[in-house]
Design a protein around this motif. Sequence first.
Motif, PDB file in Angstrom:
ATOM      1  N   UNK A 176       0.841  -1.406  -0.165  1.00 31.83           N
ATOM      2  CA  UNK A 176      -0.023  -0.085  -0.008  1.00 31.83           C
ATOM      3  C   UNK A 176       0.763   1.469   0.180  1.00 31.83           C
ATOM      4  N   UNK A 177       2.162   1.198   0.309  1.00 35.62           N
ATOM      5  CA  UNK A 177       3.044   2.275   0.320  1.00 35.62           C
ATOM      6  C   UNK A 177       3.571   2.703   1.809  1.00 35.62           C
ATOM      7  N   UNK A 178       3.294   2.010   2.717  1.00 30.32           N
ATOM      8  CA  UNK A 178       3.629   2.338   4.166  1.00 30.32           C
ATOM      9  C   UNK A 178       4.619   1.020   4.608  1.00 30.32           C
ATOM     10  N   UNK A 179       4.743   0.035   3.788  1.00 33.27           N
ATOM     11  CA  UNK A 179       5.406  -1.072   4.374  1.00 33.27           C
ATOM     12  C   UNK A 179       7.028  -0.999   4.679  1.00 33.27           C
ATOM     13  N   UNK A 180       7.767  -0.221   3.817  1.00 37.58           N
ATOM     14  CA  UNK A 180       8.969  -0.213   3.620  1.00 37.58           C
ATOM     15  C   UNK A 180      10.080   0.671   4.242  1.00 37.58           C
ATOM     16  N   UNK A 181      11.229   0.514   4.616  1.00 37.26           N
ATOM     17  CA  UNK A 181      12.045   1.591   5.060  1.00 37.26           C
ATOM     18  C   UNK A 181      12.817   1.968   3.880  1.00 37.26           C
ATOM     19  N   UNK A 182      12.361   2.253   2.666  1.00 36.13           N
ATOM     20  CA  UNK A 182      12.924   2.408   1.546  1.00 36.13           C
ATOM     21  C   UNK A 182      11.680   3.638   0.956  1.00 36.13           C
ATOM     22  N   UNK A 186       7.970   2.950  -0.962  1.00 37.99           N
ATOM     23  CA  UNK A 186       6.740   3.393  -0.502  1.00 37.99           C
ATOM     24  C   UNK A 186       5.977   4.659  -1.322  1.00 37.99           C
ATOM     25  N   UNK A 187       6.646   5.471  -1.843  1.00 37.67           N
ATOM     26  CA  UNK A 187       6.123   6.285  -2.891  1.00 37.67           C
ATOM     27  C   UNK A 187       5.619   5.967  -3.825  1.00 37.67           C
ATOM     28  N   UNK A 188       6.237   4.960  -4.641  1.00 37.54           N
ATOM     29  CA  UNK A 188       5.733   4.089  -5.874  1.00 37.54           C
ATOM     30  C   UNK A 188       4.419   3.488  -5.332  1.00 37.54           C
ATOM     31  N   UNK A 189       4.306   2.613  -4.297  1.00 36.81           N
ATOM     32  CA  UNK A 189       3.070   2.038  -4.076  1.00 36.81           C
ATOM     33  C   UNK A 189       2.235   2.904  -3.552  1.00 36.81           C
ATOM     34  N   UNK A 190       2.498   4.110  -2.942  1.00 39.93           N
ATOM     35  CA  UNK A 190       1.317   4.923  -2.594  1.00 39.93           C
ATOM     36  C   UNK A 190       0.586   5.574  -3.461  1.00 39.93           C
ATOM     37  N   UNK A 191       1.182   5.383  -4.909  1.00 40.42           N
ATOM     38  CA  UNK A 191       0.710   6.252  -5.899  1.00 40.42           C
ATOM     39  C   UNK A 191      -0.643   5.362  -6.670  1.00 40.42           C
ATOM     40  N   UNK A 192      -1.590   6.000  -7.031  1.00 35.92           N
ATOM     41  CA  UNK A 192      -2.660   5.269  -7.692  1.00 35.92           C
ATOM     42  C   UNK A 192      -2.422   4.677  -8.968  1.00 35.92           C
ATOM     43  N   UNK A 193      -1.293   5.082  -9.572  1.00 31.64           N
ATOM     44  CA  UNK A 193      -0.819   4.658 -10.842  1.00 31.64           C
ATOM     45  C   UNK A 193      -0.086   3.505 -10.848  1.00 31.64           C
ATOM     46  N   UNK A 194       0.491   3.042  -9.688  1.00 28.20           N
ATOM     47  CA  UNK A 194       1.269   1.864  -9.451  1.00 28.20           C
ATOM     48  C   UNK A 194       0.710   0.773  -9.849  1.00 28.20           C
ATOM     49  N   UNK A 195       1.621  -0.457 -10.112  1.00 28.67           N
ATOM     50  CA  UNK A 195       1.167  -1.639 -10.434  1.00 28.67           C
ATOM     51  C   UNK A 195       1.932  -2.704  -9.683  1.00 28.67           C
ATOM     52  N   UNK A 231       3.812 -11.713   5.658  1.00 31.81           N
ATOM     53  CA  UNK A 231       3.572 -10.139   4.991  1.00 31.81           C
ATOM     54  C   UNK A 231       4.708  -9.670   4.559  1.00 31.81           C
ATOM     55  N   UNK A 232       4.553  -8.442   3.970  1.00 29.03           N
ATOM     56  CA  UNK A 232       5.698  -7.568   3.587  1.00 29.03           C
ATOM     57  C   UNK A 232       6.764  -7.046   4.939  1.00 29.03           C
ATOM     58  N   UNK A 233       8.098  -7.256   4.606  1.00 26.42           N
ATOM     59  CA  UNK A 233       8.944  -6.784   5.559  1.00 26.42           C
ATOM     60  C   UNK A 233       9.308  -5.353   5.227  1.00 26.42           C
ATOM     61  N   UNK A 234      10.307  -4.828   5.930  1.00 24.41           N
ATOM     62  CA  UNK A 234      10.775  -3.516   5.911  1.00 24.41           C
ATOM     63  C   UNK A 234      11.760  -3.326   4.927  1.00 24.41           C
TER      64      UNK A 234
END
Length: 378
Positions: A176-182, A186-195, A231-234
């Motif tokens: 969803x865009x909040x999972x990673x320490x990267x 996060x910015x990519x997956x937080x975008x509605x245009x991401x796949x 589930x997704x790690x950091x």
Amino acid sequence: MQKRTALAVLSIVSSLGLSSTIMAQTTQHDHTHHAHEHNDMAHHHPHGPMASDEIPMQAKLLTGQGEFIFSWDQELTAAFPKEAHEFEPGMHGGFNEDPETGIVYTGIPGYGLCAISPDLTKWSTIGNDPRLKDNIHGIVFFVHKGKKHLAVAQEGKRVLVLTLDGTIVSEVLKPTGSEFKFAEANEFFGSKDSNFGVTDVTYLNGTLYVAHGYSAGDFVMTIKEKNGVWSWGKLAWGGKGDKPGQFQTAHGIYAHEKHILVANRAAGQVVKFTKKGKFVETFNDIPEGSLVCNVSYKAEHYFLNALQAIGEQKSAPIYVHSGEKLLSTVIPGDLDIPVLTNIHQVWPHIVTENGTKQLYLLVHGWNKGKFAVLKMEK
């Protein structure tokens, strides 16, 4: 990397002749969604007028150099299940195996998740969950907390973690865009245009590593287990680019000797990282223009495959590599295997019979779809 000596693989060589492969090297680009030369030797026997003596005998077709010469094993190729033939053109995944039992696992879209017997002669399906009939783009066998598992990457949909009987333990969906320490991930997956462009998965020390190369968000990401749920790690790294540690289609991913290897396809690279994502090095001596899709390891050597032919090659090449240099270029097209031109993954597998070890290469074609087995001749 330290060069290793080859495993002695014993087989009887048909001595009718050899054909040598000449490798043409030209620059190519990854334009696909994933972005015949041989000697015919006749033997004539002048000792009698028998009709059979007048028929030229074609040499057994071989490809490769040095210790790594291969032929097409038509019998093992034909072990592919008849009821799966209609689905074969859609084959798109890869292979992995249980090193303890020698069972090989693979997926056929529309047909299901499959187990292949250690001698490569029998296929069976695993599980009845309909999700297992979706496209399996990458697969890994692993042992976690003493239990055997499989994980599959299904492009555009999910990563599944399951037991060997096909029971799905966890379904890991798009971040969803909040999972990673990267921040970039996060910015990519937080975008509605991401796949969600997952392409492969591997396992190392309690962590699943996922390649996400079919996307502008070109990353390696991690999945961790807690209380039986994955589930997704950091940890995540990469991003689209040509700097060390970045990717141009992170396609295949493979854990080996406490490191993570990534087939950086459009860049024609195999890139080595620490388990924490620190760039270590790239493999040398990979021919220019090679769209390297996947990495695997057996018999103290790496086996890499390009997606498509280079120059005048009759099919995409398979490379046998020491980690330092290229040792053999195998061109399945020189073996006159019908349909097989593009290659999506290659898996080395050893069959042991009566104390004799025989190395085979399992090939997943792409574009028109094809399964084939190559046999090492030397």
